[in-house]
Design an enzyme around this catalytic site. Sequence first.
Site: not given
Ligand code: AMP
Ligand code: MG
Length: 493
Positions: A92, A113, A125-126, A176, A183, A252-253
């Site tokens: 995301g 990232k 917001d990505g 990164r 994953r 997913d992590n």
């Molecule tokens: P994470 O817990 O950081 O591994 O994120 C879990 C999911 O949420 C993944 O698909 C990330 O890409 C998405 N994600 C986390 N933060 C954001 C963000 N600020 N904007 C878009 N997607 C996000």
């Molecule tokens: Mg993640």
Amino acid sequence: MKKLEELKFENSYSRLPEIFYSRHTTIPLSKQHLISFNADAAELIELDPEESKREDFVEIISGAIHLDGFDPLAMCYAGHQFGQYVPRLGDGRAILLGEVKTDSGEKWDLQVKGGGPTLYSRGSDGRAVLRSTIREYLCSEAMHGLGIPTTRALCILGSDHEVYREQIETGAMLLRMAPSHVRFGSFEYMYYNQHFDELRQLADHVIAQHHPDFTKLDEPYLALLGDAIKSTAELIAQWQAVGFAHGVMNTDNMSILGLTLDYGPYGFLDQYNRDFICNHSDHQGRYAFDQQPDIGLFNVSCLAQALLPLLDDDPDRAVAKAKSVLEKYRRYYVERYSALMREKLGLYVERKGDQALCSELLALMHDNQVDYTLLFRRLSQLPGDDYKNSLRDLFIQREAFDGWLEKYEQRIAEENVDATERSRRMRQVNPKYILRNYMVEIAIRKASDEQDYSEIDVLLELLKTPYDEHAPLEHYASHPPEWAQQISVSCSS
Ligand code: AMP
Ligand code: MG
């Protein structure tokens, strides 16, 4: 050492069908600038560190100016989050710029990232905030310094771009690097959508890139699963031995290569506390420190489920095969963890009571809230006048500790390694410095409040060699300060 334009790209992921990803380019942050550059990571891709001084470095590495060979995309995946299956997650806020192939034959993903929204942003917001970017940058390099498999980080870019979290913060990007960002959730996405041909393609892709020898085996997919199980078990053994809590062990992590991936609300133990929960949103303690080995098993079981269609045409036989390799997870974990703990204790010949001796120490440490890193480092000192007192001082129940120490000294006497040599070897496995939460916090506060990025580089340098002495930074080898207890690590990043 190469100029940016001389890097060779071989984008294997972008040659897969489009169901695997979505093409995106990064969207620059306002007033992007370089905050920290990691020459060690640059060396991995044979990039001349001097390139970081180029005027256009930030624009290129953030993906705003495309190099020949960039083929930017966001990867698609699903995953079990806190035990629940989420059918589509995906990158995301991460964009894979391309895959660099080095002259020595290695392949490294270059991923930004915080590069802006993608198809998988789900309304967010990505972006990534400076705080979380510093956390990931320092921790991935600290893990590497400790000898623990991990993704790496080339640089941090800062900006004055406003990003809205609990409060307004500034946006940043992390560059990164990893041999692969595939994953467990990448496989789950194909499996649960019944895209079995693509599931096979993904497995073939990982095997071709990272385990070419498996193609010669009768059952390459079973070998892939077996390898992921082993590398995951051994990775978690290393986390437990060093006192690292990941915080968000969703599938997913979890890296198919057994790398530590996606640093969020992680934490290293200060005091030894088996129930330590670093992620403040984890109210049930699903990802508490002592749960990690079991969660690892849950996660590899999810991977096994997703790979079932590849293991055998007959569903029952596929399940039997998956079980046969899953059964080995605990053994892999215990073997590695016991070996690591024996080394930490300076025990080189295996004896029956070793595990009990270690468990007894950990129980005492838990009850007495003893600092995990300090204890093992002090135990690694050459026995001398101060040795016993410096250890006893860490405990409230000193007689209980004396009792343990007596047993330990008797056990040590059965070893054939002399004290000086044992002390040297123990100091190579018991770090003097770990990335304590308060240390990251100092670097974050200086960066956010004063635009002073110097502490990031100080810590980066220190944590490259955490087993060595660093006299001017001795203060980072003591107990954390009082105020460290007030730090709350937010899950938002
Ligand atoms: P994470 O817990 O950081 O591994 O994120 C879990 C999911 O949420 C993944 O698909 C990330 O890409 C998405 N994600 C986390 N933060 C954001 C963000 N600020 N904007 C878009 N997607 C996000
Ligand atoms: Mg993640």
